[in-house]
Design an enzyme around this catalytic site. Structure first.
Site, PDB file in Angstrom:
ATOM      1  N   ARG A 179      71.981  39.556  -4.523  1.00  0.00           N
ATOM      2  CA  ARG A 179      70.644  38.984  -4.686  1.00  0.00           C
ATOM      3  C   ARG A 179      70.264  38.782  -6.149  1.00  0.00           C
ATOM      4  O   ARG A 179      69.081  38.831  -6.512  1.00  0.00           O
ATOM      5  CB  ARG A 179      69.590  39.850  -3.971  1.00  0.00           C
ATOM      6  CG  ARG A 179      69.796  39.965  -2.471  1.00  0.00           C
ATOM      7  CD  ARG A 179      69.743  38.617  -1.766  1.00  0.00           C
ATOM      8  NE  ARG A 179      70.046  38.750  -0.350  1.00  0.00           N
ATOM      9  CZ  ARG A 179      71.246  38.565   0.186  1.00  0.00           C
ATOM     10  NH1 ARG A 179      72.278  38.217  -0.570  1.00  0.00           N
ATOM     11  NH2 ARG A 179      71.437  38.705   1.475  1.00  0.00           N
TER      12      ARG A 179
ATOM     13  N   GLU B 297      62.710  42.879  -3.101  1.00  0.00           N
ATOM     14  CA  GLU B 297      63.493  41.648  -3.159  1.00  0.00           C
ATOM     15  C   GLU B 297      62.558  40.472  -3.423  1.00  0.00           C
ATOM     16  O   GLU B 297      62.923  39.490  -4.060  1.00  0.00           O
ATOM     17  CB  GLU B 297      64.253  41.434  -1.848  1.00  0.00           C
ATOM     18  CG  GLU B 297      65.136  40.200  -1.841  1.00  0.00           C
ATOM     19  CD  GLU B 297      66.070  40.145  -0.657  1.00  0.00           C
ATOM     20  OE1 GLU B 297      66.138  39.090  -0.009  1.00  0.00           O
ATOM     21  OE2 GLU B 297      66.731  41.162  -0.361  1.00  0.00           O
TER      22      GLU B 297
ATOM     23  N   SER C  94      63.084  39.243   3.971  1.00  0.00           N
ATOM     24  CA  SER C  94      63.309  40.671   3.708  1.00  0.00           C
ATOM     25  C   SER C  94      62.511  41.089   2.480  1.00  0.00           C
ATOM     26  O   SER C  94      62.676  40.514   1.398  1.00  0.00           O
ATOM     27  CB  SER C  94      64.794  40.941   3.480  1.00  0.00           C
ATOM     28  OG  SER C  94      65.537  40.657   4.639  1.00  0.00           O
TER      29      SER C  94
END
Length: 315
Positions: A179, A309, A233
């Site tokens: 990520r 995130e 998420s």
């Protein structure tokens, strides 16, 4: 930005590019999948690469650094908004096939790129069919799902700095990790605007590719709260345990009994604990408060520090 800076920037942008769409005090709730966020002082919505380059150069001449926005699918904006310039890239949405490579402009939705690949019998982007972000955002955060990620199929990226200078970067120079990439916060290329990317794909049977995409779509619908606004998420996957056992944020949140925990209009999804959703009327403050409570309780009960995130703006 001060009113003087805002007015001057508006005049210079209109002079340099009369066709450029420009909005002042634009509600960011219209441009994020959380559906929250106060106004941006100014937003520009270029329709092509030429408009992007002109807008970025004019902004640089006024010492204004734009915030680059794609589909807003991984972003939480303050209720007070953003006192700056937002450049939204979704007008750059071209997709071109070059043999087994697929070139897509930064504002093209990843889901649309994945379906275009499937139509041409090109495999490798099936995982992206349900990701709501754009190519630019997907490259920046090395978006992924169901075992696939951008780093596995990206060939090269075209980006531009805040003075309008372009640069091609190959996969090996993108600094991809979980990520993250060299284009994300704190990385070498973080101040660059992604203009487009080429994906190196593998020839396959269109029917089989579409069948795989349909299967992944069914899994998403069964497991994720797609019926509510969210940013996907909320937390990154924590680092594995010392023995190598993987740790998942959703499992920890569920283990701590936090499914359904609510602050105002924000709630930890009862369907998937890894999602914080807008049940209706949520504010950014509600979401931030809930994030803070989830992080506190998970740390108190498990010792694991969850990392966001979702990116924030004006917070």
């Amino acid at each position: 930005m001060t009113m003087t800076t805002l007015d001057t920037l508006e005049k210079e942008l209109q002079k340099a590019c009369p066709t450029l769409e420009l909005r002042k005090n634009e509600p960011m709730s219209r441009h994020t999948t959380f559906r929250v966020g106060g106004p941006a002082a100014m937003m520009i919505l270029p329709k092509n690469k030429n408009e992007v380059e002109l807008a970025v150069r004019v902004a640089a001449s006024q010492n204004v650094k734009p915030f680059f926005l794609g589909n807003g699918s991984n972003l939480l904006v303050s209720d007070d908004g953003y006192d700056g310039l937002v450049l939204k890239t979704t007008g750059l949405d071209g997709i071109v096939q070059m043999e087994t490579d697929l070139w897509a402009e930064s504002g093209a939705l990843l889901s649309r790129v994945a379906h275009a690949a499937a139509e041409q019998g090109l495999s490798g982007l099936e995982f992206a069919a349900g990701i709501p972000g754009t190519v630019g955002g997907g490259v920046t955060m090395n978006a992924g799902a169901y075992g696939g990620e951008i780093a596995q199929c990206l060939c090269r990226v075209l980006s531009m700095d805040q003075e309008g200078r372009s640069l091609y970067t190959r996969n090996s120079g993108c600094g991809f990790s979980y990520r993250q990439s060299a284009f994300s916060d704190g990385k070498r290329l973080e101040k660059r605007l992604i203009l487009g990317a080429a994906f190196s794909l593998t020839p396959g049977e269109p029917a089989a590719i579409k069948a795989k995409m349909a299967d992944l779509s069914a899994q998403r619908k069964a497991k994720q709260p797609l019926e509510y606004p969210s940013a996907g998420s909320t937390f990154k996957r924590p680092v594995p345990r010392p023995d190598g056992t993987p740790v998942y944020a959703a499992a920890l949140i569920d283990q701590c009994g936090l499914k359904g925990l609510t602050v105002g209009g924000a709630q930890v999804s009862e369907k998937h604990a890894g999602f914080i959703i807008n049940k209706g009327g949520a504010t950014a403050a509600d979401i931030l408060s809930l994030i803070g409570e989830v992080k506190k309780q998970v740390f108190d009960q498990t010792g694991v520090a969850l990392e966001l995130e979702v990116k924030t703006l004006g917070v």
